[in-house]
Design a protein around this motif. Sequence first.
Motif, mmCIF file in Angstrom:
data_model
loop_
_atom_site.group_PDB
_atom_site.id
_atom_site.type_symbol
_atom_site.label_atom_id
_atom_site.label_comp_id
_atom_site.label_asym_id
_atom_site.label_seq_id
_atom_site.Cartn_x
_atom_site.Cartn_y
_atom_site.Cartn_z
ATOM 1 N N ASN A 207 2.193 -7.881 -0.408
ATOM 2 C CA ASN A 207 2.075 -6.439 -0.236
ATOM 3 C C ASN A 207 3.030 -5.690 -1.152
ATOM 4 N N TYR A 208 4.249 -6.184 -1.288
ATOM 5 C CA TYR A 208 5.210 -5.524 -2.170
ATOM 6 C C TYR A 208 4.841 -5.733 -3.636
ATOM 7 N N GLU A 209 4.244 -6.864 -3.960
ATOM 8 C CA GLU A 209 3.757 -7.040 -5.329
ATOM 9 C C GLU A 209 2.686 -6.011 -5.648
ATOM 10 N N GLN A 210 1.823 -5.707 -4.678
ATOM 11 C CA GLN A 210 0.795 -4.700 -4.891
ATOM 12 C C GLN A 210 1.407 -3.313 -5.107
ATOM 13 N N LEU A 211 2.511 -3.019 -4.452
ATOM 14 C CA LEU A 211 3.187 -1.740 -4.679
ATOM 15 C C LEU A 211 3.660 -1.625 -6.122
ATOM 16 N N THR A 212 4.167 -2.724 -6.677
ATOM 17 C CA THR A 212 4.591 -2.722 -8.079
ATOM 18 C C THR A 212 3.404 -2.473 -8.995
ATOM 19 N N ASN B 127 -8.810 -3.848 -1.687
ATOM 20 C CA ASN B 127 -8.469 -2.779 -0.753
ATOM 21 C C ASN B 127 -7.663 -1.688 -1.430
ATOM 22 N N ASN B 128 -6.656 -2.072 -2.207
ATOM 23 C CA ASN B 128 -5.828 -1.079 -2.882
ATOM 24 C C ASN B 128 -6.599 -0.364 -3.986
ATOM 25 N N ARG B 129 -7.504 -1.063 -4.643
ATOM 26 C CA ARG B 129 -8.338 -0.404 -5.652
ATOM 27 C C ARG B 129 -9.213 0.672 -4.994
ATOM 28 N N ARG B 130 -9.792 0.322 -3.854
ATOM 29 C CA ARG B 130 -10.646 1.262 -3.133
ATOM 30 C C ARG B 130 -9.827 2.468 -2.657
ATOM 31 N N ASN B 131 -8.642 2.232 -2.113
ATOM 32 C CA ASN B 131 -7.801 3.327 -1.650
ATOM 33 C C ASN B 131 -7.341 4.214 -2.800
ATOM 34 N N ALA B 132 -7.027 3.604 -3.933
ATOM 35 C CA ALA B 132 -6.594 4.374 -5.101
ATOM 36 C C ALA B 132 -7.711 5.289 -5.590
ATOM 37 N N ARG B 133 -8.931 4.762 -5.628
ATOM 38 C CA ARG B 133 -10.064 5.581 -6.049
ATOM 39 C C ARG B 133 -10.310 6.726 -5.072
ATOM 40 N N LEU C 194 -9.425 8.007 -16.113
ATOM 41 C CA LEU C 194 -8.488 7.736 -15.025
ATOM 42 C C LEU C 194 -9.051 6.713 -14.045
ATOM 43 N N TYR C 195 -10.315 6.872 -13.692
ATOM 44 C CA TYR C 195 -10.941 5.875 -12.818
ATOM 45 C C TYR C 195 -11.016 4.520 -13.519
ATOM 46 N N ALA C 196 -11.230 4.534 -14.843
ATOM 47 C CA ALA C 196 -11.304 3.278 -15.589
ATOM 48 C C ALA C 196 -9.975 2.533 -15.563
ATOM 49 N N VAL C 197 -8.855 3.274 -15.551
ATOM 50 C CA VAL C 197 -7.541 2.624 -15.431
ATOM 51 C C VAL C 197 -7.460 1.849 -14.125
ATOM 52 N N ILE C 198 -7.881 2.480 -13.046
ATOM 53 C CA ILE C 198 -7.841 1.819 -11.733
ATOM 54 C C ILE C 198 -8.804 0.635 -11.697
ATOM 55 N N ASP C 199 -10.025 0.851 -12.159
ATOM 56 C CA ASP C 199 -11.032 -0.212 -12.116
ATOM 57 C C ASP C 199 -10.665 -1.373 -13.021
ATOM 58 N N GLY C 200 -9.943 -1.077 -14.107
ATOM 59 C CA GLY C 200 -9.615 -2.114 -15.076
ATOM 60 C C GLY C 200 -8.309 -2.838 -14.827
ATOM 61 N N GLU C 201 -7.618 -2.499 -13.739
ATOM 62 C CA GLU C 201 -6.353 -3.167 -13.428
ATOM 63 C C GLU C 201 -6.632 -4.436 -12.618
ATOM 64 N N PHE D 191 0.146 7.879 -3.890
ATOM 65 C CA PHE D 191 -0.706 6.927 -4.598
ATOM 66 C C PHE D 191 -0.214 5.499 -4.380
ATOM 67 N N VAL D 192 1.111 5.302 -4.431
ATOM 68 C CA VAL D 192 1.695 3.976 -4.188
ATOM 69 C C VAL D 192 1.775 3.717 -2.686
ATOM 70 N N ASN D 193 2.240 4.721 -1.939
ATOM 71 C CA ASN D 193 2.297 4.646 -0.473
ATOM 72 C C ASN D 193 3.166 3.488 0.010
ATOM 73 N N ALA D 194 4.381 3.423 -0.526
ATOM 74 C CA ALA D 194 5.320 2.388 -0.097
ATOM 75 C C ALA D 194 5.764 2.644 1.342
ATOM 76 N N PRO D 195 6.011 1.596 2.122
ATOM 77 C CA PRO D 195 6.386 1.787 3.528
ATOM 78 C C PRO D 195 7.709 2.510 3.709
ATOM 79 N N TYR D 196 8.570 2.499 2.692
ATOM 80 C CA TYR D 196 9.857 3.167 2.803
ATOM 81 C C TYR D 196 9.817 4.611 2.299
#
Length: 351
Positions: free
Chosen positions: A123-128, A319-325, A306-313, A260-265
């Motif tokens: 989960n923390y790797e996904q935040l990075t 789940n995080n890709r869907r939430n980011a979009r 901008l959407y292509a950046v998310i889709d291409g990562e 966008f990152v939505n870190a727990p802290y």
Amino acid sequence: MFGVRGFIAGFFLTALAAFPASAQHPLFSDDAEVQIVLEAPLNTLIRNADRSTDAVPAVATITAPGAQAERFDIQLSPRGFSRRTGGICTFPPLRLDFDATRGTSMRGQNRLKLVTRCRNGANYEQLTVLEYTAYRLYNEITPLSFRVRPVRVTYRDTEGRRREETQFNFLVEDLDDVARRNNEMAALEVLSNEVRSSQLHTETAAVYGLFQYMIGNLDWDMVSGHAGDECCHNSKLVGATAESRENVIPIPYDFDYSGFVNAPYAIPPEGLGVANVRTRYYRGLCRHNEQVPAAAERIRARRSALYAVIDGEPRLNANNRRNARRYLDEFFAILDDPQRVQRQIIDRCRR
């Protein structure tokens, strides 16, 4: 508001053309992962990070895609403030100071920020990855932004006290390089409030404020920071010269407190009446309201990119890709509605 889109877009692009992007350093001209092995007394560095930013000697072995491994003697130090001292992270952000890079793939890179994984776990790797993606989103909007390079870092403790671990991290471009590749500008070394908001370049400051609204980030300021500290809070400034006090460009960094990152802290600043960081709250300056339509049109024009950046990562999970979009969907739903732009952006500006 947006009935004259062609005129607005042309106006903004003319303003942006005052800062053409020049060639960037090879390290930040590619987005393929670089492999790094860091060997250092990590146990001592991490144990003392909350109270000391003293550097320790280290060795960095760096392997770029398709290239031979290169070995560098460096100084490695903790950096940052909240993640390092606030009891938030068990692994601090780092700074890499290179002793000699001439004739290597790292030539010209003397000092680099490394954004690390705050804590163990997927989960923390996904935040990075999400924070890395936020930088990439701003790159798509303007060249007046910090480039980032993804790295896979293996950490080896030379004291033998910590287990070897490998993390997804990313390097952040040096401010001087950002300035140079944008029309040979210069970084400003100023203290908090030494530059006034009236001295900012209005078009780029409006883009900055609207981008922060897009990613739901409240943890920033374009001209202020802690009293006596170097300006500014999660922003850096560049200008035509190091002494410039007009048309100063603010450049944002550190997006881990964004929705966008939505870190727990991540928590919103006190006094704004915002329940959580996923709730957008516009903090752009009222003096830039006239430039907001052009800034909005600039971002709307980059919507597909901008959407292509998310889709291409590739490192984002589904789940995080869907939430980011979805988070961007909500932003563009506001931009597409002139009444909401007026009510939720223009009327909420910061004086």
